[in-house]
Write a protein that holds these residues in place. Structure first.
Motif: not given
Length: 163
Positions: A8-10, A13-16, A27-28, A32-35
């Motif tokens: 989920v994190f990766l 991160l890719g989407v961000m 910020v990405w 990503s960590a928050l989501y």
């Protein structure tokens, strides 16, 4: 759960990175960590609720799910009773969710067609075509996983009846 959190994190991160190129990479990572934290919290609550419904702990639930995946019928009567409850719970959830599956697939098809149409209007077909192909692949994968899970659960229910 660690592998799921990493995935989920990766993906986040890719989407961000793709959608927010103008922002700083920190910020990405933060978003990503928050989501990832939100997704893992939801998953943990669902697992805790399922474990309570079955009458076992999280480790026992994971073991029962592994046995379903590998077609291993438990020999212990208490474990069989927990397995029966788990299979009934999961089959009920999947059958209820299966009613909404055609609507979800239709919505995903509309999104793919809409992205393709927007790409055709703007003159750029590469990204919309890749998106549409990816969306179709995702829909077929969801159907395959749904069918395979139903088959496994029905097999286990039948095997438990024979015990």
């Amino acid at each position: 759960m660690t592998a799921q959190a990493t995935l989920v994190f990766l993906l986040g991160l890719g989407v961000m990175a793709l959608t927010r190129r103008d922002e700083h990479p920190a910020v990405w990572v933060f978003q990503s960590a928050l989501y990832t934290g939100v997704a893992i919290a939801i998953l943990a609550v669902q697992r805790r609720r399922a474990a309570r419904a079955v009458g076992t702990d999280a480790g026992g639930l994971a073991d029962l799910n592994r046995k379903i995946r590998h077609h291993e019928v438990p020999q212990d009567p208490e474990e069989q009773a927990a397995m029966r409850r788990l299979v009934a719970e999961q089959l009920g959830q999947m059958e209820r969710a299966g009613k909404w599956l055609p609507y979800w697939l239709g919505a995903m098809g509309l999104v793919a067609v809409g992205m393709f149409a927007l790409g055709a209007v703007s003159g750029s077909l590469v990204f919309p075509l890749l998106f549409a192909v990816g969306m179709v692949a995702l829909c077929f994968w969801v159907l395959w996983v749904h069918r395979r899970s139903l088959d496994r659960l029905r097999w286990m229910r039948q095997a438990l009846r024979q015990e």
